[in-house]
Write a protein that holds these residues in place. Structure first.
Motif, PDB file in Angstrom:
ATOM      1  N   ARG A   1       0.819  -1.208   0.000  1.00  0.00           N
ATOM      2  CA  ARG A   1       0.000   0.000   0.000  1.00  0.00           C
ATOM      3  C   ARG A   1       0.854   1.260   0.000  1.00  0.00           C
ATOM      4  N   LEU A   2       1.947   1.222   0.750  1.00  0.00           N
ATOM      5  CA  LEU A   2       2.863   2.369   0.761  1.00  0.00           C
ATOM      6  C   LEU A   2       3.489   2.595  -0.607  1.00  0.00           C
TER       7      LEU A   2
ATOM      8  N   GLY B   1      -6.104  -2.752  -5.454  1.00  0.00           N
ATOM      9  CA  GLY B   1      -6.979  -3.432  -6.398  1.00  0.00           C
ATOM     10  C   GLY B   1      -6.355  -4.686  -6.984  1.00  0.00           C
ATOM     11  N   PHE B   2      -6.417  -4.794  -8.319  1.00  0.00           N
ATOM     12  CA  PHE B   2      -5.940  -5.992  -8.993  1.00  0.00           C
ATOM     13  C   PHE B   2      -4.433  -6.163  -8.847  1.00  0.00           C
ATOM     14  N   ARG B   3      -3.682  -5.053  -8.835  1.00  0.00           N
ATOM     15  CA  ARG B   3      -2.223  -5.154  -8.671  1.00  0.00           C
ATOM     16  C   ARG B   3      -1.873  -5.738  -7.316  1.00  0.00           C
ATOM     17  N   MET B   4      -2.579  -5.316  -6.286  1.00  0.00           N
ATOM     18  CA  MET B   4      -2.355  -5.867  -4.952  1.00  0.00           C
ATOM     19  C   MET B   4      -2.664  -7.368  -4.937  1.00  0.00           C
ATOM     20  N   LEU B   5      -3.785  -7.738  -5.564  1.00  0.00           N
ATOM     21  CA  LEU B   5      -4.179  -9.145  -5.597  1.00  0.00           C
ATOM     22  C   LEU B   5      -3.156  -9.986  -6.348  1.00  0.00           C
TER      23      LEU B   5
ATOM     24  N   ILE C   1      -1.027 -10.788  -2.892  1.00  0.00           N
ATOM     25  CA  ILE C   1      -1.882 -11.767  -2.214  1.00  0.00           C
ATOM     26  C   ILE C   1      -1.784 -13.148  -2.864  1.00  0.00           C
ATOM     27  N   LEU C   2      -1.944 -13.222  -4.185  1.00  0.00           N
ATOM     28  CA  LEU C   2      -1.947 -14.515  -4.858  1.00  0.00           C
ATOM     29  C   LEU C   2      -0.646 -15.307  -4.667  1.00  0.00           C
ATOM     30  N   PRO C   3       0.552 -14.656  -4.715  1.00  0.00           N
ATOM     31  CA  PRO C   3       1.771 -15.451  -4.453  1.00  0.00           C
ATOM     32  C   PRO C   3       1.774 -16.121  -3.081  1.00  0.00           C
ATOM     33  N   GLN C   4       1.128 -15.496  -2.094  1.00  0.00           N
ATOM     34  CA  GLN C   4       1.070 -16.098  -0.760  1.00  0.00           C
ATOM     35  C   GLN C   4      -0.019 -17.162  -0.655  1.00  0.00           C
TER      36      GLN C   4
END
Length: 300
Positions: free
Chosen positions: A199-200, A205-209, A213-216
């Protein structure tokens, strides 16, 4: 005697950390060997015989596999299994989407989780009966919806064009719930410091996902893929409850065709059924090995 006892105690003390996990695993390993590995090799062996399960088995070599090569019912079952495999994969993104929606702290979220979790805990037999009633062209909910708009409801389970897709839709309902549970568990283990760092950096949105998130969630994704592939390939109960392979054998899959051939009153051909089981096992191994290889490459 005392020297021997001391030697044994010394051996246990020296290897206790190594032996203790194996002692706990031993009962499970024995059961796995007896009820999984041994039946696989027995099925492969039986596939080379003509056997009705009662009389003396007759060795016929590859004759059962040669008959499969020319069996139209086998190709229909194989085609339906491939359709199941492709469409069943929709459970994974659908489960992830629902898990992301439910992974919030808002009022009533526990009720929503219970509603989405409900399909997973009910029996496949109940799911089959519910969807058979839902598709009923006379009194089912689908018929009521069509009639409300002035249309004529299709007889999904009696139409060769739609029956397989109708059964898959029934199977997807609990399968999506299972994938949702896997992803909810995975989301609870996502590192919050990585989320804050992303976030920093301006990710949202999709970039965060996609990048955070998805790699984890790879372990959860791997389990979801393996379980979904196995579920699609061993689909039997819904077909047995909803159509019994009909109409005219158009909804058969390999598992149900194996049952019809080997264990129903129409067959009792154990060798031919075992040959179908071997083909099903090989297809399953190809898919799972592929995903294992992909996961290994990603981990490297």
């Amino acid at each position: 005697m005392t020297s021997s006892t001391n030697t044994q105690k010394t051996f246990w003390q020296r290897h206790r950390l190594t032996l203790t996990p194996w002692l706990f695993l031993l009962p499970g390993l024995v059961m796995f060997l007896l009820y999984v590995i041994l039946p696989i090799f027995q099925s492969i062996l039986i596939s080379f015989y003509e056997w009705d399960g009662l009389t003396v088995a007759k060795y016929i070599g590859l004759a059962n596999y040669h008959e499969l090569w020319q069996d139209d019912a086998f190709y229909t079952s194989l085609k339906n299994n491939l359709i199941w495999l492709i469409l069943y994969m929709l459970a994974i993104p659908a489960g992830l989407t629902i898990a992301l929606f439910l992974n919030q702290t808002v009022f009533g979220i526990r009720l929503y989780k219970s509603l989405f979790f409900f399909p997973f805990v009910i029996s496949q037999v109940v799911v089959g009966l519910v969807f058979a009633w839902f598709y009923d062209p006379s009194n089912g909910i689908l018929a009521v919806i069509y009639q409300a708009f002035g249309g004529k409801p299709p007889a999904i389970l009696a139409d060769e064009r739609y029956v397989t897709y109708g059964i898959i839709a029934a199977g997807l309902w609990p399968q999506i719930a299972y994938c949702m549970i896997l992803y909810l568990t995975g989301l609870n283990n996502v590192a919050p410091e990585q989320i804050e760092a992303a976030r920093l950096d301006g990710a949202k949105g999709f970039r965060m996902l996609w990048h955070v998130i998805l790699p984890q969630l790879r372990p959860a994704t791997f389990i979801a893929i393996v379980v979904t592939v196995i579920g699609a390939l061993r689909s039997f109960d819904l077909i047995s409850i909803m159509t019994q392979g009909g109409p005219y054998g158009s909804s058969r899959v390999l598992a149900y065709y194996m049952y019809e051939t080997a264990l129903s009153e129409y067959g009792y051909r154990m060798g031919y059924g075992a040959a179908i089981a071997v083909v099903l096992f090989l297809i399953m191994m190809v898919y799972i090995s592929f995903f294992l290889w992909r996961m290994y490459q990603q981990e490297k």
